[in-house]
Every structure is written in C-alpha cells, then in structure tokens.
Design a protein around this motif. Sequence first.
Motif, mmCIF file in Angstrom:
data_model
loop_
_atom_site.group_PDB
_atom_site.id
_atom_site.type_symbol
_atom_site.label_atom_id
_atom_site.label_comp_id
_atom_site.label_asym_id
_atom_site.label_seq_id
_atom_site.Cartn_x
_atom_site.Cartn_y
_atom_site.Cartn_z
ATOM 1 N N PHE B 236 -20.737 -30.905 -20.858
ATOM 2 C CA PHE B 236 -20.735 -31.591 -19.315
ATOM 3 C C PHE B 236 -22.133 -31.282 -18.580
ATOM 4 N N VAL B 237 -22.856 -30.433 -18.869
ATOM 5 C CA VAL B 237 -24.293 -30.154 -18.353
ATOM 6 C C VAL B 237 -25.442 -31.006 -19.248
ATOM 7 N N GLY B 238 -24.962 -31.490 -20.380
ATOM 8 C CA GLY B 238 -25.533 -32.382 -21.242
ATOM 9 C C GLY B 238 -26.016 -31.521 -22.536
ATOM 10 N N ALA B 239 -25.490 -30.489 -22.840
ATOM 11 C CA ALA B 239 -25.776 -29.667 -24.169
ATOM 12 C C ALA B 239 -24.997 -30.309 -25.114
ATOM 13 N N GLY B 240 -24.961 -31.378 -25.311
ATOM 14 C CA GLY B 240 -24.184 -32.121 -26.646
ATOM 15 C C GLY B 240 -22.863 -31.805 -26.970
ATOM 16 N N GLY B 241 -22.275 -32.324 -28.063
ATOM 17 C CA GLY B 241 -21.046 -31.931 -28.607
ATOM 18 C C GLY B 241 -20.185 -32.820 -27.956
ATOM 19 N N LEU B 242 -18.794 -32.517 -28.040
ATOM 20 C CA LEU B 242 -17.639 -33.165 -27.693
ATOM 21 C C LEU B 242 -17.775 -33.400 -25.912
ATOM 22 N N GLY B 243 -18.158 -32.248 -25.405
ATOM 23 C CA GLY B 243 -18.313 -31.981 -23.796
ATOM 24 C C GLY B 243 -18.918 -33.266 -23.090
ATOM 25 N N GLN B 244 -20.200 -33.431 -24.018
ATOM 26 C CA GLN B 244 -21.220 -34.397 -23.660
ATOM 27 C C GLN B 244 -20.311 -35.918 -23.417
ATOM 28 N N ARG B 245 -19.476 -36.272 -24.672
ATOM 29 C CA ARG B 245 -18.810 -37.284 -24.733
ATOM 30 C C ARG B 245 -17.748 -37.468 -23.640
ATOM 31 N N ILE B 246 -16.937 -36.295 -23.686
ATOM 32 C CA ILE B 246 -15.831 -36.348 -22.519
ATOM 33 C C ILE B 246 -16.413 -36.650 -21.190
ATOM 34 N N HIS B 247 -17.460 -35.906 -20.782
ATOM 35 C CA HIS B 247 -18.070 -36.081 -19.574
ATOM 36 C C HIS B 247 -18.517 -37.815 -19.361
ATOM 37 N N ILE B 248 -18.775 -38.545 -20.537
ATOM 38 C CA ILE B 248 -19.169 -39.696 -20.366
ATOM 39 C C ILE B 248 -18.098 -40.629 -20.048
ATOM 40 N N ALA B 249 -17.036 -40.315 -21.111
ATOM 41 C CA ALA B 249 -15.576 -40.889 -21.044
ATOM 42 C C ALA B 249 -15.057 -40.885 -19.528
ATOM 43 N N ILE B 250 -15.003 -39.472 -19.081
ATOM 44 C CA ILE B 250 -14.549 -39.766 -17.702
ATOM 45 C C ILE B 250 -15.138 -40.442 -16.705
ATOM 46 N N SER B 251 -16.643 -40.468 -16.555
ATOM 47 C CA SER B 251 -17.294 -41.100 -15.950
ATOM 48 C C SER B 251 -17.204 -42.594 -15.928
ATOM 49 N N LEU B 252 -16.920 -43.113 -17.089
ATOM 50 C CA LEU B 252 -16.847 -44.635 -17.506
ATOM 51 C C LEU B 252 -15.306 -45.036 -17.320
ATOM 52 N N PHE B 253 -14.459 -44.112 -16.852
ATOM 53 C CA PHE B 253 -12.986 -44.319 -16.806
ATOM 54 C C PHE B 253 -12.470 -44.769 -18.354
ATOM 55 N N GLN B 254 -12.950 -44.297 -19.272
ATOM 56 C CA GLN B 254 -12.434 -44.745 -20.430
ATOM 57 C C GLN B 254 -11.338 -43.676 -20.960
ATOM 58 N N GLU B 255 -10.151 -44.139 -20.470
ATOM 59 C CA GLU B 255 -9.010 -43.006 -20.632
ATOM 60 C C GLU B 255 -8.567 -42.826 -21.959
ATOM 61 N N HIS B 256 -8.440 -44.044 -22.577
ATOM 62 C CA HIS B 256 -8.275 -43.959 -24.150
ATOM 63 C C HIS B 256 -8.909 -43.217 -25.084
ATOM 64 N N GLN B 257 -10.383 -43.389 -24.902
ATOM 65 C CA GLN B 257 -11.126 -42.652 -25.762
ATOM 66 C C GLN B 257 -11.100 -41.239 -25.183
ATOM 67 N N LEU B 258 -11.108 -40.948 -23.872
ATOM 68 C CA LEU B 258 -10.906 -39.340 -23.431
ATOM 69 C C LEU B 258 -9.721 -38.890 -24.141
ATOM 70 N N LEU B 259 -8.476 -39.577 -24.438
ATOM 71 C CA LEU B 259 -7.489 -38.606 -24.736
ATOM 72 C C LEU B 259 -7.943 -38.169 -26.486
ATOM 73 N N THR B 260 -8.520 -39.287 -27.172
ATOM 74 C CA THR B 260 -8.744 -38.858 -28.537
ATOM 75 C C THR B 260 -9.878 -37.887 -28.461
ATOM 76 N N LEU B 261 -10.808 -37.768 -27.655
ATOM 77 C CA LEU B 261 -11.866 -36.651 -27.605
ATOM 78 C C LEU B 261 -11.052 -35.250 -27.487
ATOM 79 N N ILE B 262 -10.102 -35.549 -26.410
ATOM 80 C CA ILE B 262 -9.351 -33.974 -26.068
ATOM 81 C C ILE B 262 -8.481 -33.956 -27.289
ATOM 82 N N LEU B 263 -8.033 -34.649 -28.129
ATOM 83 C CA LEU B 263 -7.108 -34.193 -29.306
ATOM 84 C C LEU B 263 -8.167 -33.678 -30.062
ATOM 85 N N ALA B 264 -9.594 -34.352 -30.415
ATOM 86 C CA ALA B 264 -10.476 -33.643 -31.235
ATOM 87 C C ALA B 264 -10.788 -31.948 -31.015
#
Lengths: 275, 284
Positions: B236-264
């Motif tokens: 969430f603060v830019g230090a890589g990994g799933l968190g960075q992708r989740i942060h991006i998914a939330i910001s861009l309203f990509q809800e379905h991708q977000l769920l995949t990442l949470i499951l990961a």
Amino acid sequence: MLSVERLVKRYPTGDAALRGVDLEVPAGQVMALIGPSGAGKSTLLRCVNRLVEPTAGRVRLEGEDLTALGAAALRRARRRMGMIFQEFALVERLSVMENVLSGRLGYVGFWRSWFRRFPPADVEEAFRLLDRVELAESCDKRADALSGGQRQRVGIARALLQNPRILLVDEPTASLDPKTSRQIMRLICELCRERGLAAIINMHDVALARLFVERVVGLRQGAIVYDGPPDGLTPEVLTTIYGAEDWSEARRRGGADEEEEEEPEVDEQRLAGLT
Amino acid sequence: MGGLRARAAAARPGRTAPLLAGAGLAALLAWSWHGTAVDLPGLFGGEGMRQVATYVAGLFPPDLSARTWRDAAAGAVETFAISLIGSLLAVGLGLPLSLLATRTLLYRGILFEGRRPGPGARTARVALYAAGKALLNLLRTIPEIVWALIFVFMVGLGPFPGVLALGFHTGGVLGKLFGEVLEDVDPAPLEALQATGASRFGILVYGVLPQALPQFVSYALYRWEVNIRAAAMLGFVGAGGLGQRIHIAISLFQEHQLLTLILAIYAIVTLVDALSAYLRARLV
C-alpha cells in the motif's frame, strides 16, 4: 597437593558462608565434606576453582596460587580440576558424546568450539572413558534420553576428559535413588584410585560417606568442626556438625552397608541384570 | 472450633482487596468502552452495512482471466519472497543484537559469580547492554509500515524496501525475544562448562545456544507467519507484492481483479501457516 588457607567468603548480602577454612588434601586422597545445608560445602568447592570468588584467603593447587590468577591463567588452572554436579549439569539437547567432549573446551580454540570439532585423540579418549563408565552404546543418544545414574556417569566422564588432578564433587548422589547412589560413589572412588586422583566429595548422606572415603571433614556454619577418619564420627561429633538428633540410624545403616559391601560379586550381578 | 471461626473472621478483611481490584477493572473497561466510541448500531444497522454489502456483492465474480491470474501469481510470489527474505534479515539482525541485550552474557548471573569485571569494565558492559536494548526498542517501536515509507523514500518503489521494512521491525522484535530466551537458559550446564576451563565464547556456543535454539526457531517461524500478512500490506505504501496490486485495483475500481488478489492473499497466508507448522514440528 591442594591447600586451602584461611579461606573466607562473605556474600554481598553480608552472609558469611566461610569463616577462615584451612584444608590440606594430599595427592590421591578421596575425602568427604559433610555438613548441614547452608554450612558452606558448595561455596567451599566453588571457591577452590573460583566459580565463586573468595573474599579472603588462599587456594593453592600443586603450589600454584589460584586466588592470584588472571582470567586466562585461571581458565588453564580449571582444566586440572574436574567438577561433578548434583543435577548432572549436562547440556540436555546435546548427545552424550558431545557432552563428554565438552570436558575439552578448556583446551581447544575458538574454531573448534564453534564447529564442535575436537582433535581425534580427544575423541578416542572420550570413547575410552564412555566405555569405562559403561555408556559406550549410548554415545549418540541425547543426554535427556538417559536415566539419572547414566547422566551422572556422563558427568563423570566429562570431568575426567579434562585430565584433572583433583575432582570437586558436589552432592553427586543427592538426585539419585539409594542403589544408584552407591554405584555412582563406587565408580567415582574406583576411578580416583585408578588415576591417582584426589577428590573432595560434598555429601549429605553420612552413612554413604562412611562406606567409601578415608577421610571426613565436617563443616558447620562455614568452619571446620571435624577432620578425621569416618570411624571417628561418634554421635557427639555428629551432634557438633549437625546439631542434636538421634544418630543411631545413620551409624547403624553405615555398619549394615559395610557388611553388604563384602559381597561385591552378587551386587554386580544384580546391577548387570538391571541396566 | 471457636479458634477456627476467629481465624476465619480475621481472614475476611483480606477478601475486600480482590473486590476492589474487580471494581477498578470494571471501571477501566467502562471508561475504555466510552473512550473508543463503540457504536454497535452504527456498525450493524443502517446505511454503512448496506453499502458494504453492495460493494462486496460487486466484487463477484473474481476475474480469472489469464492476465489477472498471472498478475496475482506474480504478486503472491513476490509477497512470499518479501516475507521470507525479510524474516531472514530479521534473524540476521536480531541474533547478534540479542547477544548485547542479554545481561547474563555481559555482566551478571552464573558466569560472573567468580571473577567479576572491574568497576570500569562493568560499567562499559552495562552501557553495551543498555545500547543494545535501546537499539532493539527503536527498531521495534517503529511499525513496519513506517519503515516501509522510509525505505521507499530511500531506495525507491518495489519489493526491496518491503524486505528492509520487515527485517528492521521484526529484527527488533526477535532481538528482544531471543535475548529473553538467552537469559532464561538453564544455568547449571553453563557453570559446568565454566568449570572445565571453557572460555565465555565456548560456553556460549556449546552451552547457551544449543539450549536456546529450539525457541529461536519457534519464534522466527511465528514471526514469519506474522510477516506474510504484513508483507501483503506493505504494498500500500509502494513496497511491492500483492499489496501494491491491491492498492492499484482499489484505486482503479477493478473490483473483480481485487477479489482475485484477495483470494491470492488468503491462499498464501494459509500456505505459510501450514509450512511454518510443518517446519516447527520437524525442527523444534
């Protein structure tokens, strides 16, 4: 060989554990140090190898003044004094062999300690000692897998691997059953005889002391109140050491044990069957 | 009989102390409840709950397209790597520092019953202990996320600042825990080794560390489990990994991708917990 002169130990709390003890132990002599709890027996032993720092007085080993030694010289001097403990004091998670080899830690350097690699001669001697204390088959077992008597034999082998001149033995049988206690005392005394070692053995059990040692020193409140043969432990002497009590039991048990001792073969056969 | 009753009566005043303590505790709880503005109706009823339900419903179905799969897998591997290397770094930092934070290795306890260090040497050793302790406290009190912000600033975005953040914070935690383990080992074998003429170093490697090792492993594995979760957040603060992708998914309203990442995240946390339990059973 060992001489203790006017040894005083006062703990920071102000308790005087030793009040000017004089003691001379000739080479090869096995003696018992008896006395009530808190008399200063353990403190006296630990002042000899300076696990506890004496407040005043001198300890000489083969002429060398131990009380004057610096850190490195003290460590070298400690190699000549093997110590055996009441609770065995093994590193429980290490193997029997590693525990025995730790007796050589005073001889080896940094890297050998770090990798637990000892010179082949040390390892051979460790095997010989384990054989002598009848634990050769257990050498790869972890120390915590052994019984009390076996653990104490590991402790004895560890002390002997130091190649000491004297053994300092602190309540060797207080954690053992009566039968194992006698086996262990017998083993210690036999080994001292074989190797010409002197020994100071702290003990509680007066009857057991009478069986095995040639000299008894009685300590009371940090001072020696008896020094002589085991036969001289009359009820009056025991009262001086321990305070008033009925001593017939301790004396009679001593006598009974002596009779039993005259048939060692039978005893050993029973032991062989047990272990 | 009368004597007994008298004694019982005499003992009774002592029972007011637990009552007082209980009343005090209750007052503390009530005050905290009030102070944290607990609002159960606001949580379970009303508009907020409905909005969350709508949002969660909107996450379904998870996006299982190849692109998102690859992205989630890459993020999961990166998060796993951050947690593993971060935890190893933590052990590497914490272990040496823990030696400084162990009084029984520096100036007191059974190894110092005999020859004590002189007053000057003792002061130096106490100072060393205090410095080690203070450094560990500093490492520990700064949360991972703050360390991550600092390191993102220093070395840029990506998994590396995440590794450093976990290493520094967890290093402080493990150093303190290891130090407590080291102070707690059975002193009897140490005395025995000292009696053989062993040096302090020999006593450390032969007597102290073998006793402490199982607990070291256990603590390190536990912190690894904590770190896999932390690693997922550090993005969430830019230090890589799933968190960075989740942060991006939330910001861009990509809800379905977000769920995949949470499951990961769920999958990888479960995996690490299982792995850690397995290793603990094997090693400790």
